[in-house]
Design an enzyme around this catalytic site. Structure first.
Site, PDB file in Angstrom:
ATOM      1  CG  HIS A  59      -2.071  -0.987   1.098  1.00 50.57           C
ATOM      2  ND1 HIS A  59      -2.532  -1.495  -0.107  1.00 50.57           N
ATOM      3  CD2 HIS A  59      -2.832  -1.593   2.067  1.00 50.57           C
ATOM      4  CE1 HIS A  59      -3.532  -2.338   0.125  1.00 50.57           C
ATOM      5  NE2 HIS A  59      -3.723  -2.425   1.414  1.00 50.57           N
TER       6      HIS A  59
ATOM      7  CG  HIS B 112      -7.882  -0.254   2.256  1.00 46.97           C
ATOM      8  ND1 HIS B 112      -8.486  -0.935   3.290  1.00 46.97           N
ATOM      9  CD2 HIS B 112      -6.887  -1.060   1.827  1.00 46.97           C
ATOM     10  CE1 HIS B 112      -7.871  -2.095   3.478  1.00 46.97           C
ATOM     11  NE2 HIS B 112      -6.892  -2.191   2.592  1.00 46.97           N
TER      12      HIS B 112
ATOM     13  CD  GLU C 133      -8.358  -3.393  -0.393  1.00 42.91           C
ATOM     14  OE1 GLU C 133      -7.215  -3.053  -0.764  1.00 42.91           O
ATOM     15  OE2 GLU C 133      -8.563  -4.327   0.416  1.00 42.91           O
TER      16      GLU C 133
END
Length: 349
Positions: free
Chosen positions: A108, A178, A313
């Protein structure tokens, strides 16, 4: 609350910068609260079949948990959503090393990723616009990336998320949102009925890195082509479920054409009648069943226990910079990264 966008102070960062919270409201009574820190969606209030509103987003009332132990609750993710194996990739003959923050892998965008920086914010009509300039070399990525996100709440109870970005040097880009959802407003999400429009998914190894192939969902616990409770097969003796600790996999969406806007997933909570549908231009959706929530985090009067939230996501596939067979995630100078996703809430009797 009147329809529109309202702005208010939320907290102060250690450097003295003021974090703002924006409340988006529509005429139907739905409200969404978003921070300019991390672009974080902190609250989503929608009604059930009896007209009773509940907050269906996992999150916190204060800033500090988002700066600390938050597992990306509600956040914007970049430069690269999901994992890059060993924090390394080669681009145009040059090797790049990224910090590893998920076992041996990069996750991420690193620390801090786009989820833990303050974005420049402004209101343009019915849109909240957030901008962030990621400098060349930030978290090891090449090139200066100018990213923009536009949030809009429609009259039809849709949260529209539009990403765009440009760069002055070739770089991987895979931006996503997210949020963790619980359509019941509490408890676990195992009774939520999930549909994903995907015939295949991306198998992973024990470190959650793609094996490089796509696998059919047919005959496996990953077959959500018709509605099934999330918990129906989640504890089966399946190697992929073991590797993810449950569902934490990218599903390859059935698309009429690359980049087409289409429905990716639908989730229904039978108890409340609340429904969430995800529409996206992205080729994949990472479905995560809250496997690492363990009750150590609490916020907004709730304890975030095991599998008490799920994520959808919209994104490109994990580790794509190292997987030449996967759809391209390299943005080059002169190109514009642009993608839109929509989270639509409704009610079934």
């Amino acid at each position: 609350m009147q329809p529109g966008i309202q702005q208010a102070p939320f907290a102060q960062l250690p450097d003295g910068a003021q974090v703002q919270v924006f409340t988006l409201a529509n005429a139907a009574g739905m409200t969404v609260r978003i921070l300019d820190f991390g672009g974080i969606i902190t609250e989503i209030h929608v009604p059930d079949r009896d007209g009773v509103f509940a907050d269906v987003a996992l999150g916190f009332n204060t800033l500090e948990p988002y700066r600390g132990d938050s597992p990306y609750f509600g956040a914007l993710i970049g430069r690269y959503g999901n994992r890059i194996a060993a924090g390394r990739f080669t681009l145009d003959g040059q090797d790049f090393a990224l910090p590893v923050n998920n076992g041996k892998n990069h996750l991420h965008g690193g620390v801090p990723g786009f989820d833990r920086v303050q974005w420049r914010s402004r209101i343009e009509g019915d849109e909240l616009v957030l901008d962030y300039r990621s400098p060349d070399g930030e978290q090891g990525y090449p090139g200066t990336l100018d990213a923009s996100v536009r949030y809009r709440l429609t009259a039809d109870n849709e949260i529209v998320v539009r990403f765009s970005a440009v760069t002055d040097r070739a770089t991987p880009v895979n931006l996503t949102q997210h949020s963790y959802f619980n359509l019941a407003g509490g408890g676990n999400i195992l009774d939520h009925e999930l549909t994903i429009d995907a015939d295949t998914f991306v198998p992973i190894d024990a470190g959650s890195i793609p094996l490089g192939n796509l696998a059919p969902v047919a005959g496996t616990p990953f077959d959500f082509r018709v509605p099934r409770p999330i918990g129906a097969r989640i504890d089966e003796a399946d190697e992929q479920l073991r590797n993810g600790g449950g569902y934490d996999h990218c599903f390859v969406l059935n698309k009429p054409a690359p980049g087409a806007m289409s429905r990716a997933a639908r989730v229904r909570d039978p108890g409340s009648g609340r429904v969430l549908e995800l529409f996206t231009q992205e080729p994949g959706v990472q479905f995560y069943s809250g496997n690492f929530l363990d009750g150590s985090l609490a916020g907004k009067g709730r304890v975030y226990a095991y599998r008490s939230g799920f994520c959808l996501e919209p994104q490109h596939f994990p580790d794509s910079p190292n997987q030449p067979a996967f759809p391209n995630t390299i943005l080059r100078p002169g190109e514009v990264y642009a993608t839109e996703s929509r989270f639509r809430f409704s009610i079934e009797p």
